[in-house]
Design an enzyme around this catalytic site. Structure first.
Site, short mmCIF file in Angstrom:
data_model
loop_
_atom_site.label_atom_id
_atom_site.label_comp_id
_atom_site.label_asym_id
_atom_site.label_seq_id
_atom_site.Cartn_x
_atom_site.Cartn_y
_atom_site.Cartn_z
N HIS A 142 26.83 60.83 14.30
CA HIS A 142 26.14 60.34 15.49
C HIS A 142 26.75 60.81 16.80
O HIS A 142 26.04 61.20 17.73
CB HIS A 142 26.13 58.80 15.46
CG HIS A 142 25.05 58.18 16.28
ND1 HIS A 142 23.71 58.27 15.95
CD2 HIS A 142 25.09 57.46 17.43
CE1 HIS A 142 22.98 57.63 16.84
NE2 HIS A 142 23.80 57.13 17.75
N ASP B 54 25.05 61.22 9.76
CA ASP B 54 24.80 60.17 10.74
C ASP B 54 24.35 58.90 10.03
O ASP B 54 23.35 58.89 9.32
CB ASP B 54 23.73 60.64 11.72
CG ASP B 54 23.63 59.78 12.97
OD1 ASP B 54 23.98 58.59 12.91
OD2 ASP B 54 23.17 60.30 14.01
N SER C 188 20.22 58.76 20.82
CA SER C 188 20.24 57.45 20.18
C SER C 188 19.21 56.51 20.82
O SER C 188 18.02 56.78 20.78
CB SER C 188 21.65 56.89 20.23
OG SER C 188 21.79 55.77 19.40
#
Length: 409
Positions: free
Chosen positions: A385, A352, A182
């Site tokens: 995610h 995601d 991320s």
């Protein structure tokens, strides 16, 4: 005015929750009308003693000071569980927003990337960015000082990441592999685009890569970004944003009472429907996370959502930008300038909602001239995610392929 401020506070909390990964209150209200208030536990022994040595691994605690005075902690796992000393190059693991190095260690040793890499012979280093629990030191400031929180991810690029990479490189005398999740991917990409540290990097694995953000599908995130909510919080004097503060928990309780908001599904709303998280590890997660960040960092990310640009922090008027950058608008991080021969492993999830497939596609177009034998792209349709760092099957789905990539670079 008071009503506007309240709306601002409520809405920005929704934005800031986007990586409070695994939080129990996001999964279930436990049959109650009120949410529990979560307070941080005391882990004065540090990550090595609380999370690594308890699993039978050797661990070293290291400190590095950035050029702007932040004192960061790094943990080193120099051997596998068997005790065999690493015989492969170092790997630096960099967490994302609202996390610290614990995120790589929460599952069992055969499911957590930090342990898996060590058992595969790699010299594992775990980074912790400024403001997190074990990187809260500074040469002249304390976290209670507003000036302590005057940073965005620009500073993570130019100071934190640089300090950690240089430290590992100097300690080991070897180029290192890099793994980010991320926000940990964004700061690496920004650095690579400016030619920073590439002479010390063997390869980079980017899990849930974050670059362009303007196609994020979440209406709540877009709403918050478009009406400048984090900017309002900054104006009100809030420099640190800490999800574990009592007021934040009360704020979440208030949000959950708003008609149409289902707190049981907030994690899904913001990160996508994670398929493979081990729900039995939620209590362990809550014992350590989420970690604080700066409000300025959230403003910077919101700017990216609004514009789609990958640029330095925008100070809001030409005069201030001119003062900081010598030009009226912030300089951009040009993703097409990433060296074409830098080995990259990218893995994104089809579900995601933060590293959205459409934004990833735009980033891949930025890399259209990248050497084909230096770029591996792994898309996992069922992943969202959080699956990339806490999925119980991530070893088989992602990590084994990533390790094979490392072995060949």
């Amino acid at each position: 005015m008071a009503k506007k401020i309240l709306l601002t506070l409520l809405s920005i909390f929704l934005v800031c929750i986007l990586e409070a990964q695994g939080r129990k209150s996001l999964y279930s209200m436990n049959g109650k009308d009120e949410l529990p208030v979560f307070f941080p536990s005391d882990h004065s022994d540090g990550i090595c003693k609380s999370m690594v040595e308890t699993q039978g691994y050797k661990c070293e605690e290291h400190k590095v000071t950035t050029n702007d005075g932040f004192i960061l902690s790094l943990q080193r796992i120099p051997a596998g569980q068997s005790g065999k000393i690493a015989d492969k190059p170092p790997v630096l693991l960099q967490h994302g927003l609202f996390s610290d190095a614990m995120i790589w260690l929460f599952n069992s040793p055969d499911e957590s990337l930090g342990f898996i890499l060590a058992d595969n012979g790699y010299d594992v280093w775990l980074a912790n960015t400024r403001g997190t629990r074990y990187s809260s030191g500074h040469t002249s400031l304390t976290p209670s000082d507003k000036a302590y929180w005057e940073w965005s991810w620009d500073e993570l690029v130019s100071y934190d990441l640089k300090a950690c990479v240089e430290y590992v490189y100097n300690q080991t005398g070897q180029k290192l592999h890099y793994t980010g999740h991320s926000l940990g991917t964004l700061i690496a990409l920004a650095a690579f685009s400016e030619g920073e540290m590439v002479n010390m990097i063997r390869s980079a694995a980017l899990l849930s890569p974050i670059a362009h953000l303007n196609q994020i599908p979440s209406p709540a995130i877009k709403f918050a970004a478009n009406i400048f909510l984090a900017d309002d919080l900054y104006w009100l004097g809030l420099r640190e944003f800490n999800l574990k503060e009592q007021d934040a928990s009360k704020l979440l309780e208030g949000i959950c009472k708003i008609p149409g908001i289902n707190c049981a599904n907030l994690l899904t709303v913001f990160t996508g429907p994670n398929c493979c998280i081990n729900s039995t590890r939620i209590d362990v997660y809550l014992d350590h996370e989420p970690q604080p960040t700066s409000t300025k960092n959230l403003i910077h990310l919101a700017q990216m959502v609004r514009t789609g640009d990958i640029a330095m922090y925008n100070y809001g008027d030409q005069a201030q930008n001119m003062q900081h950058y010598g030009q009226a608008s912030p300089p951009v991080y040009d993703m097409t300038s990433i060296p074409n021969d830098l080995p990259l492993f990218l893995s994104n999830g089809g579900k995601d909602t933060l590293s959205d497939v459409n934004d990833v596609a735009v980033f891949l177009d930025d890399l259209k001239d990248h050497n084909k034998d230096k770029l591996v792209v792994l898309s996992i349709d069922e992943y969202a995610h959080v699956d990339f760092v806490m999925g119980v099957n991530a070893k088989q789905v992602v990590y084994e392929l990533m390790i094979d990539f490392f072995n060949h670079n």
